[in-house]
Design an enzyme around this catalytic site. Structure first.
Site, mmCIF file in Angstrom:
data_model
loop_
_atom_site.group_PDB
_atom_site.id
_atom_site.type_symbol
_atom_site.label_atom_id
_atom_site.label_comp_id
_atom_site.label_asym_id
_atom_site.label_seq_id
_atom_site.Cartn_x
_atom_site.Cartn_y
_atom_site.Cartn_z
ATOM 1 N N LYS A 156 -7.133 -14.611 6.313
ATOM 2 C CA LYS A 156 -6.609 -13.374 5.734
ATOM 3 C C LYS A 156 -5.385 -13.673 4.884
ATOM 4 O O LYS A 156 -4.431 -14.290 5.351
ATOM 5 C CB LYS A 156 -6.241 -12.370 6.828
ATOM 6 C CG LYS A 156 -5.696 -11.042 6.279
ATOM 7 C CD LYS A 156 -5.446 -10.044 7.382
ATOM 8 C CE LYS A 156 -4.124 -10.262 8.090
ATOM 9 N NZ LYS A 156 -2.966 -9.813 7.252
ATOM 10 N N LEU A 193 -4.594 -6.221 1.263
ATOM 11 C CA LEU A 193 -3.454 -5.655 0.535
ATOM 12 C C LEU A 193 -3.320 -4.152 0.737
ATOM 13 O O LEU A 193 -2.416 -3.532 0.178
ATOM 14 C CB LEU A 193 -3.572 -5.984 -0.955
ATOM 15 C CG LEU A 193 -3.562 -7.484 -1.285
ATOM 16 C CD1 LEU A 193 -3.601 -7.687 -2.798
ATOM 17 C CD2 LEU A 193 -2.348 -8.174 -0.692
ATOM 18 N N LYS A 194 -4.241 -3.568 1.497
ATOM 19 C CA LYS A 194 -4.140 -2.153 1.878
ATOM 20 C C LYS A 194 -3.895 -1.268 0.652
ATOM 21 O O LYS A 194 -2.911 -0.521 0.578
ATOM 22 C CB LYS A 194 -3.039 -1.967 2.927
ATOM 23 C CG LYS A 194 -3.278 -2.765 4.206
ATOM 24 C CD LYS A 194 -2.133 -2.601 5.191
ATOM 25 C CE LYS A 194 -2.415 -3.301 6.513
ATOM 26 N NZ LYS A 194 -2.504 -4.771 6.408
ATOM 27 N N THR A 209 -6.365 3.450 -10.412
ATOM 28 C CA THR A 209 -5.563 2.253 -10.157
ATOM 29 C C THR A 209 -6.208 1.382 -9.083
ATOM 30 O O THR A 209 -6.263 0.152 -9.207
ATOM 31 C CB THR A 209 -4.139 2.651 -9.733
ATOM 32 O OG1 THR A 209 -3.520 3.372 -10.804
ATOM 33 C CG2 THR A 209 -3.296 1.428 -9.413
#
EC number: 4.1.1.23
Length: 236
Positions: free
Chosen positions: A33, A61-62, A69
């Protein structure tokens, strides 16, 4: 992408540190990860480097922004070769659907899963800080159903919610669980934790383990012990 292997969270300060770390595994194919700390320190090339070294990469990266975007960000990450991405379910269905649109031709090889509630979130914090006046498990369940409706492959959740999520989404919807601590390990900043074996028996599809491996005196031995406990729990 074999998501049944324990995923090692490379919460490390540089690409050099990350590549040196995975190099200790003597050519073993890992699932790793890349989170905010490493991605922001090393840049996108760290994902490419890890892929070139033969590893599967979970790019955590949530993503949480307006749909267009997030679509662009998902497109960029999929082109790097990321196997797994995260978005926040709190961004809504349209945003989650946009993340899938951004995958383009990579949709066959890159999966997107949603963050429900962070494993550091306690029931008290949910109520007093987020002003969500429902039980934590109900909030997680709602986000899981929303993510499935948007077409995502699964969610990130604690082991304590995994079985409940499976009951409303079906067994093929991924339940990826961080907050994994071997028996006797320090809990740290996590609130809802489980051992690898317990996570398997509680219904997690995959587990993410960081400090118990990366901070161990012998990371390779620690990884193998966690993998064995996880596999034993899955077979039980």
């Amino acid at each position: 992408m074999d998501i049944t292997r324990p995923i090692i969270a490379l919460d490390l300060p540089s690409a050099e540190a990350a590549l040196d770390f995975v190099g200790r595994f003597d050519g073993e194919n890992l699932f790793v990860k890349v989170g905010m700390e490493l991605f922001y320190a090393a840049g996108p090339s760290v994902v490419t480097s890890l892929k070139e070294a033969g590893h599967d990469v979970f790019c955590d990266l949530k993503l949480h922004d307006i749909p267009n975007t997030v679509k662009g960000a998902a497109s960029s990450l999929s082109r790097l070769g990321a196997d797994l991405l995260t978005v926040h379910a709190a961004g809504g269905r349209s945003m989650m659907e946009a993340s899938l649109e951004g995958l383009g031709d990579a949709a066959e090889t890159t999966r997107v899963i949603a963050i429900t509630q962070l494993t550091s979130t306690s029931p008290e914090a949910l109520k007093t800080e987020q002003l969500v006046d429902v039980p934590l498990v109900e909030s997680v369940r709602n986000y899981a159903k929303l993510a499935q409706a948007a077409g995502l492959a699964g969610v990130v959740c604690s082991a304590h919610e995994a079985a409940d999520i499976a009951s409303v989404t079906g067994p093929n919807f991924l339940r990826v669980t961080p907050g994994i601590r071997p028996a006797g390990s320090a809990v740290g900043d996590q609130s809802r934790v489980a051992t690898p074996g317990n996570a398997a028996s509680m219904g997690s599809s995959a587990i993410v383990v960081g400090r118990p491996i990366t901070k161990a005196d012998d990371p390779v031995a620690a990884y193998h012990a966690i993998r064995d406990d996880w596999n034993a729990g899955r077979k039980a």
